[in-house]
Design an enzyme around this catalytic site. Structure first.
Site, PDB file in Angstrom:
ATOM      1  CB  SER A  46      -0.945   0.020   1.206  1.00  0.00           C
ATOM      2  OG  SER A  46      -0.220   0.165   2.417  1.00  0.00           O
ATOM      3  CE  LYS A  94      -2.921   2.364   4.795  1.00  0.00           C
ATOM      4  NZ  LYS A  94      -2.768   1.456   3.627  1.00  0.00           N
TER       5      LYS A  94
END
Length: 204
Positions: A46, A94
């Site tokens: 990701s 993230k």
């Protein structure tokens, strides 16, 4: 040199000294891990290509004791309850796109994400990825963060959870800031904040 107790001398035991040193080293290492720096491995794609699958990064756990996370930083956090967890993931990693008070929108006429009206020049995105295929218009609540992966087409981030607190993450769930890749050695690199985030004005 031998110890001296009540006038009598006792030679030090080398195995005992080694054991004491080992215990001290373990205690110090545990303290560093708990309060200062922790390692974290990348469990998914990701964050490609900034972070690759199975990269190992160093996470500064002390920095957010003194200030809140800032836009553009890569953070490790415990996902909110509504996010659930993957089979191998206890924490997520993230990039912070918006902080409390920010107005984050996808997208402008050139298909760029904007923060407080300023478009992001996201040259760190995975090659071929659009900034986002999903449209959103979020004002980040105080004390929370809007986060996204750099591999936008392979990241279950704030966009996927817009129905739960607008997809935002509480600051108090952030474990720390990832600041360097340390393994494999061929991938060693620091993880600075991209310049584009320095151009974002504070929301009025």
């Amino acid at each position: 040199m031998p110890d001296k107790i009540n006038g009598r001398r006792f030679p030090r035991s080398k195995p005992f000294e080694f054991l004491v040193l080992l215990i001290v080293a373990v205690v110090v290492a545990a303290g560093v891990r708990t309060f200062l720096v922790q390692t974290f491995y990348i469990p998914s794609g990701s964050m490609e290509e900034t972070l690759l699958l199975d990269d190992k990064v160093l996470v500064n756990k002390a920095i957010y004791r003194f200030r809140d996370p800032r836009r553009g930083e890569i953070v490790v956090f415990e996902p909110p309850v509504g996010w659930g967890r993957g089979p191998s993931e206890q924490e997520y990693i993230k990039r912070v796109i918006g902080v409390g008070g920010d107005h984050v929108v996808c997208c402008d006429s050139q298909k760029r994400i904007t923060v407080n009206g300023q478009p992001l020049d996201e040259n760190y995105l995975y090659p071929g990825d659009a900034p986002s295929e999903e449209e959103f218009d979020v004002t980040v609540p105080a004390g929370r963060l809007f986060v996204m992966g750099d591999h936008r087409s392979d990241s279950a981030d704030s966009r996927v959870h817009l129905d739960s607190d607008q997809g935002t993450v509480p600051v108090d769930r952030v474990a720390g800031r990832a600041f360097a890749i340390y393994w494999p050695m061929s991938r060693w690199a620091s993880l600075p904040v991209p310049d584009t985030f320095s151009r974002i004005p504070d929301q009025k």
